[in-house]
Design a protein around this motif. Sequence first.
Motif, mmCIF file in Angstrom:
data_model
loop_
_atom_site.group_PDB
_atom_site.id
_atom_site.type_symbol
_atom_site.label_atom_id
_atom_site.label_comp_id
_atom_site.label_asym_id
_atom_site.label_seq_id
_atom_site.Cartn_x
_atom_site.Cartn_y
_atom_site.Cartn_z
ATOM 1 N N LEU B 113 0.866 -1.177 0.000
ATOM 2 C CA LEU B 113 0.000 0.000 0.000
ATOM 3 C C LEU B 113 0.898 1.221 0.000
ATOM 4 C CD1 LEU B 113 -2.817 1.389 0.342
ATOM 5 C CD2 LEU B 113 -2.434 1.255 2.815
ATOM 6 N N LEU B 114 0.688 2.146 -0.957
ATOM 7 C CA LEU B 114 1.481 3.374 -1.032
ATOM 8 C C LEU B 114 0.592 4.562 -0.721
ATOM 9 C CD1 LEU B 114 3.394 1.366 -2.399
ATOM 10 C CD2 LEU B 114 3.804 3.047 -4.195
ATOM 11 N N LEU B 115 0.949 5.348 0.283
ATOM 12 C CA LEU B 115 0.169 6.530 0.633
ATOM 13 C C LEU B 115 0.928 7.767 0.179
ATOM 14 C CD1 LEU B 115 -0.984 5.521 4.250
ATOM 15 C CD2 LEU B 115 -2.034 4.994 2.039
ATOM 16 N N GLU B 116 0.333 8.466 -0.777
ATOM 17 C CA GLU B 116 0.998 9.635 -1.366
ATOM 18 C C GLU B 116 0.281 10.921 -0.926
ATOM 19 O OE1 GLU B 116 0.139 10.944 -5.299
ATOM 20 O OE2 GLU B 116 2.241 10.774 -5.913
ATOM 21 N N ASN B 117 0.973 11.745 -0.147
ATOM 22 C CA ASN B 117 0.416 13.033 0.311
ATOM 23 C C ASN B 117 -0.904 12.902 1.066
ATOM 24 O OD1 ASN B 117 2.583 14.264 -1.105
ATOM 25 N ND2 ASN B 117 1.371 14.297 -2.984
ATOM 26 N N VAL B 118 -1.099 11.818 1.799
ATOM 27 C CA VAL B 118 -2.314 11.686 2.614
ATOM 28 C C VAL B 118 -2.125 12.530 3.865
ATOM 29 C CG1 VAL B 118 -3.867 10.149 3.851
ATOM 30 C CG2 VAL B 118 -2.791 9.375 1.731
ATOM 31 N N GLN B 119 -3.029 13.492 4.037
ATOM 32 C CA GLN B 119 -2.837 14.555 5.013
ATOM 33 C C GLN B 119 -3.331 14.194 6.411
ATOM 34 O OE1 GLN B 119 -4.711 17.990 3.354
ATOM 35 N NE2 GLN B 119 -3.478 19.415 4.536
ATOM 36 N N ASP B 120 -4.500 13.605 6.477
ATOM 37 C CA ASP B 120 -5.151 13.384 7.767
ATOM 38 C C ASP B 120 -4.535 12.190 8.502
ATOM 39 O OD1 ASP B 120 -7.591 13.915 9.551
ATOM 40 O OD2 ASP B 120 -7.712 11.774 9.130
ATOM 41 N N PRO B 121 -4.030 12.417 9.729
ATOM 42 C CA PRO B 121 -3.396 11.325 10.473
ATOM 43 C C PRO B 121 -4.359 10.150 10.716
ATOM 44 C CG PRO B 121 -3.013 13.443 11.567
ATOM 45 C CD PRO B 121 -4.010 13.684 10.486
ATOM 46 N N GLY B 122 -5.630 10.464 10.937
ATOM 47 C CA GLY B 122 -6.618 9.403 11.143
ATOM 48 C C GLY B 122 -6.744 8.521 9.909
ATOM 49 N N ASN B 123 -6.741 9.138 8.729
ATOM 50 C CA ASN B 123 -6.796 8.359 7.490
ATOM 51 C C ASN B 123 -5.552 7.491 7.316
ATOM 52 O OD1 ASN B 123 -9.323 9.227 6.643
ATOM 53 N ND2 ASN B 123 -8.514 10.947 5.456
ATOM 54 N N VAL B 124 -4.389 8.059 7.594
ATOM 55 C CA VAL B 124 -3.137 7.295 7.465
ATOM 56 C C VAL B 124 -3.173 6.073 8.387
ATOM 57 C CG1 VAL B 124 -0.629 7.351 7.862
ATOM 58 C CG2 VAL B 124 -1.755 9.288 6.730
ATOM 59 N N GLY B 125 -3.520 6.302 9.656
ATOM 60 C CA GLY B 125 -3.558 5.201 10.619
ATOM 61 C C GLY B 125 -4.589 4.145 10.256
ATOM 62 N N THR B 126 -5.770 4.596 9.848
ATOM 63 C CA THR B 126 -6.836 3.657 9.487
ATOM 64 C C THR B 126 -6.435 2.809 8.282
ATOM 65 O OG1 THR B 126 -8.502 5.166 10.360
ATOM 66 C CG2 THR B 126 -9.284 3.481 8.828
ATOM 67 N N MET B 127 -5.763 3.415 7.304
ATOM 68 C CA MET B 127 -5.358 2.649 6.114
ATOM 69 C C MET B 127 -4.279 1.629 6.455
ATOM 70 S SD MET B 127 -5.744 5.110 2.798
ATOM 71 C CE MET B 127 -5.266 6.706 3.409
ATOM 72 N N ILE B 128 -3.364 1.990 7.353
ATOM 73 C CA ILE B 128 -2.326 1.028 7.754
ATOM 74 C C ILE B 128 -2.970 -0.144 8.504
ATOM 75 C CG2 ILE B 128 -0.266 0.691 9.188
ATOM 76 C CD1 ILE B 128 0.520 3.606 8.525
ATOM 77 N N ARG B 129 -3.935 0.187 9.389
ATOM 78 C CA ARG B 129 -4.667 -0.868 10.117
ATOM 79 C C ARG B 129 -5.393 -1.795 9.148
ATOM 80 N NH1 ARG B 129 -9.797 0.860 13.894
ATOM 81 N NH2 ARG B 129 -10.559 -1.199 14.495
ATOM 82 N N THR B 130 -5.998 -1.216 8.109
ATOM 83 C CA THR B 130 -6.717 -2.019 7.123
ATOM 84 C C THR B 130 -5.747 -2.880 6.312
ATOM 85 O OG1 THR B 130 -8.324 -0.218 6.967
ATOM 86 C CG2 THR B 130 -8.471 -1.939 5.307
ATOM 87 N N ALA B 131 -4.589 -2.317 5.954
ATOM 88 C CA ALA B 131 -3.572 -3.077 5.208
ATOM 89 C C ALA B 131 -3.118 -4.277 6.030
ATOM 90 C CB ALA B 131 -2.375 -2.178 4.871
ATOM 91 N N ASP B 132 -2.959 -4.056 7.320
ATOM 92 C CA ASP B 132 -2.589 -5.126 8.250
ATOM 93 C C ASP B 132 -3.675 -6.215 8.245
ATOM 94 O OD1 ASP B 132 -1.649 -6.633 10.397
ATOM 95 O OD2 ASP B 132 -2.274 -5.183 11.923
ATOM 96 N N ALA B 133 -4.924 -5.799 8.399
ATOM 97 C CA ALA B 133 -6.038 -6.767 8.421
ATOM 98 C C ALA B 133 -6.137 -7.538 7.113
ATOM 99 C CB ALA B 133 -7.352 -6.036 8.696
ATOM 100 N N ALA B 134 -5.850 -6.878 5.997
ATOM 101 C CA ALA B 134 -5.986 -7.508 4.679
ATOM 102 C C ALA B 134 -4.776 -8.372 4.326
ATOM 103 C CB ALA B 134 -6.201 -6.432 3.611
ATOM 104 N N GLY B 135 -3.786 -8.403 5.205
ATOM 105 C CA GLY B 135 -2.609 -9.244 4.961
ATOM 106 C C GLY B 135 -1.618 -8.656 3.974
ATOM 107 N N PHE B 136 -1.577 -7.340 3.857
ATOM 108 C CA PHE B 136 -0.588 -6.712 2.982
ATOM 109 C C PHE B 136 0.819 -6.886 3.562
ATOM 110 C CE2 PHE B 136 -2.381 -3.738 -0.397
ATOM 111 C CZ PHE B 136 -3.530 -4.489 -0.546
#
Lengths: 252, 252
Positions: B113-136
């Motif tokens: 998962l590549l996060l490019e210029n994602v500003q909101d810390p909540g969005n960044v954290g939530t996406m990393i949590r989701t990547a973890d859950a999805a087995g990335f």
Amino acid sequence: MEIISSKDNKKVKEARKLLTKKYRKNSYLIEGFHLLEEALKAGHSIKQIFVEENKLAKLTAMIGSEKSLTDLSVNLVSKDVLKSLADSESPQGLIAEVAIIEEVIDFSASKFLLLENVQDPGNVGTMIRTADAAGFSAVILLGETADLYSPKVMRSMQGSNFHLAIARMNEEECFAALKQAKISILTTTLSANSVSYKTVEESSFALVMGNEGAGVSDFAVESADKLVHIDMPGQAESLNVAVAAGILMFSL
Amino acid sequence: MEIISSKDNKKVKEARKLLTKKYRKNSYLIEGFHLLEEALKAGHSIKQIFVEENKLAKLTAMIGSEKSLTDLSVNLVSKDVLKSLADSESPQGLIAEVAIIEEVIDFSASKFLLLENVQDPGNVGTMIRTADAAGFSAVILLGETADLYSPKVMRSMQGSNFHLAIARMNEEECFAALKQAKISILTTTLSANSVSYKTVEESSFALVMGNEGAGVSDFAVESADKLVHIDMPGQAESLNVAVAAGILMFSL
């Protein structure tokens, strides 16, 4: 038009009360031009508008020739006054008071999102926005779910309340109406005695999302036609509720 | 052990600096027992712990007999001192300083998962949590994406940084490494000249999510092997970036 520059102005004080839930009986506030445009397009009744002087031209251009500034009860206000009416840091120079419409849910429709005790306004708004994007028919708010008209819900919904029916209902009555309409109740859970969402084939259903910490209630579990979970191959123990709702709404 | 009750205590003042990005060169703060447990389990180095007196027994029980309070440099602090180190309203009586580990990305893995210029810390954290859950396999932070070690990112990640590799990289170098490893770059976009995510068949790919307002950069578009969008049957113009990432990660 005179510019209101005092936060103690009577109109301003009355409008400011709408930032607090107990005063939102008949109307609520929205921030920014995009939401106002959506409200007008959807034919919702605008009670009044507060706008900064340097945004008046933009407002005039937006409402066009069909309506006048007087029709829309436009108030010119100072930057400080506008800020005192805003929940966000950047209300974009405009705040409008919109009349609450009592929505009636059409249970002959096919896809419903039910939010049960969802606490965080951002999650509530994001899930409604996603339901809108996914083409759902309606969203029903149950139990202690955050108030639809809170500024934070409004902001994260991005106008989706002007696109689909949203109503707050008593949970027993809601489930009874769904059962009578033969709509399957799909309650989401983390528990093992549930099926993977990938096996769900229902085309007419109500998806129940629960509280961020505690999940769905026992009543929602008992009332379910099917308990559903999302398979997680990774190590995280759970998903954010709005992310989980998004995955389900776009795959079911 | 003496209780530190002054916010001006030297240790406390030094630790408090870690709430600000520019001071987070070698370590960062985490809040609550759950994250500490995850950090210990993952073998990350705990530099020190601040704990309220009434939570000391809980901490002792958690660390068990293998480690001592001295090994972990435990400081007893007053409620006020603990609060002064916290970003959240309820830090659960415990804050720990954890050493930053330089992560190395293994480009022989399959899902990024590549996060490019994602500003909101909540969005960044939530996406990393989701990547973890999805087995990335890994998450790579590009451009102006919010700092991984910010308290808000930590909170919404819920410990996922202890489960999968996360690194900040230069965008050119990252894309070059992906291309060399023959990993497809799937850049998400709202634009029409892209394919539906439902048609994607790649099993080894890097999914690029962009900024909340502006989307992905021109460079990410030009570097893409495929431009991908989510079909939206409804009226909403877009999805929240973390919801969109969740839908994609769980379906690709």
